[in-house]
Structures are given as C-alpha cells and as structure tokens.
Design an enzyme around this catalytic site. Structure first.
Site, mmCIF file in Angstrom:
data_model
loop_
_atom_site.group_PDB
_atom_site.id
_atom_site.type_symbol
_atom_site.label_atom_id
_atom_site.label_comp_id
_atom_site.label_asym_id
_atom_site.label_seq_id
_atom_site.Cartn_x
_atom_site.Cartn_y
_atom_site.Cartn_z
ATOM 1 N N HIS A 18 61.788 4.471 82.081
ATOM 2 C CA HIS A 18 61.855 3.471 80.998
ATOM 3 C C HIS A 18 60.987 2.265 81.336
ATOM 4 C CE1 HIS A 18 66.205 5.090 80.367
ATOM 5 N NE2 HIS A 18 65.472 5.559 79.374
ATOM 6 N N ARG A 91 58.389 12.968 77.924
ATOM 7 C CA ARG A 91 58.232 13.378 79.315
ATOM 8 C C ARG A 91 57.660 14.782 79.432
ATOM 9 N NH1 ARG A 91 64.357 12.038 80.366
ATOM 10 N NH2 ARG A 91 64.274 13.069 78.366
ATOM 11 N N SER A 129 68.383 9.347 82.462
ATOM 12 C CA SER A 129 69.566 8.557 82.821
ATOM 13 C C SER A 129 70.711 9.497 83.198
ATOM 14 C CB SER A 129 69.992 7.677 81.645
ATOM 15 O OG SER A 129 68.974 6.773 81.332
#
Ligand code: PNS
Length: 158
Positions: A18, A91, A129
């Site tokens: 991030h 990603r 995350s």
C-alpha cells in the site's frame, strides 16, 4: 486543473505494498486521499482509529497525502470530495477479475470517475493484509513487508 485521487481500501493493516502505491500516486497526482472503508469487516484486527493513526503517521512528511474514512458507496465519496480518480493496486493477474468488475461497476455508477491501476514494486506483489495477519499470528516474520509502526502495533496486539 489539479487532480485529486482517492485510494480506497480496508488497510487492516497498511502494508508496504500500500505504501508503495500511495507514494507512486503522490508523485503522479496533485493530491491523494487514502480512504479507509468503515465497517468493512465485522472483526477487523485494527480499529478504525488505529488504522487512521498509522496511515497518518506513516505519511506525516508527505504534503499531498491525506487520510480519511468513508462509508457507503465509494463513487459517492469520490464525488463528494470532488475527486476525479480512483487508484487501485494490481499485484497479479488474479487481482484483475475482481478489480475489473469493480472498476466497470463504479464507472456505470458514475461515468465521470476514472479508475487508474498501478503496479507496486515486484518485491511487494505477493503481500496482502490478510497474509500479513495470518503469518504474524502464527509467529512468522513480517519484517520489511509492513511499515515499522505496523510491526510494532502488531506486537502490541499479541
Ligand atoms: O482493501 P479492499 O478490501 O480491497 O478494498 C475494497 C473497497 C473498499 C475498495 C471496496 O470494497 C469498496 O469500494 N467498498 C465500498 C462500497 C462500494 O462502493 N461497493 C461497490 C464497489 S463496485
């Protein structure tokens, strides 16, 4: 005309992936708002206030990065902020399908807003995350994958 971009997400917790996207966005756009979705998960690891505080601290030295929270439809928040762009990180190909769906749905809801996809540096392409939380909870090392402040806060949670 100055361009305001919104980078939305749950950020539970903020990862170096991030951080990489936000710093790229801060170079590309006049201003970028990190918009943290409220009540996304029923049981987040970090409270809303903790996530806001972490992001504010990490980007304290950036003059054009703002941290805010939002509820409801993302496009409504973007419109309310008079922003023109939604930033999302891509990603891997596996991200594409869901991101493509969201971008097109958001465009249908508000055709004035453009979604811009940005790629993080290669070393962050496998970080999420969810994986950070899982690896840390099971005793694995997450050093270098999240900001030091997040690592410290994770340790305090245990
Ligand atoms: O960090 P995440 O979970 O990948 O972020 C997802 C997020 C917050 C971008 C998405 O869930 C969202 O925009 N939620 C707000 C509600 C909304 O607008 N839903 C319709 C999206 S097409």
């Amino acid at each position: 005309m100055s361009t305001l971009a919104v980078y939305p997400g749950s950020f539970d917790p903020l990862t170096n992936g991030h951080v990489d996207i936000i710093s790229r966005g801060a170079r590309l756009f006049d201003r970028i708002v990190v918009a943290i979705l409220m009540n996304a998960e029923k049981a987040p690891l970090f409270t809303m206030q903790e996530r806001v505080d972490i992001a504010r601290e990490v980007f304290r030295k950036y003059g054009n990065v703002e941290v805010d929270t939002f509820n409801g439809l993302l496009v409504d928040y973007v419109e309310r902020r008079n922003a023109q762009v939604i930033v999302r990180g891509l990603r891997a190909v596996s991200d594409f399908e869901f991101e493509f769906q969201m971008a097109l749905m958001n465009r249908r809801l508000n055709a004035k807003i453009e979604t811009v996809f940005m790629m993080p540096a290669e070393q962050y392409t496998y970080i999420s995350s969810r994986l950070i939380k899982e690896v840390f909870a099971l005793g694995g090392r997450v050093h270098g994958l999240v900001p030091e402040l997040v690592e410290q806060r994770l340790r305090e949670k245990v």
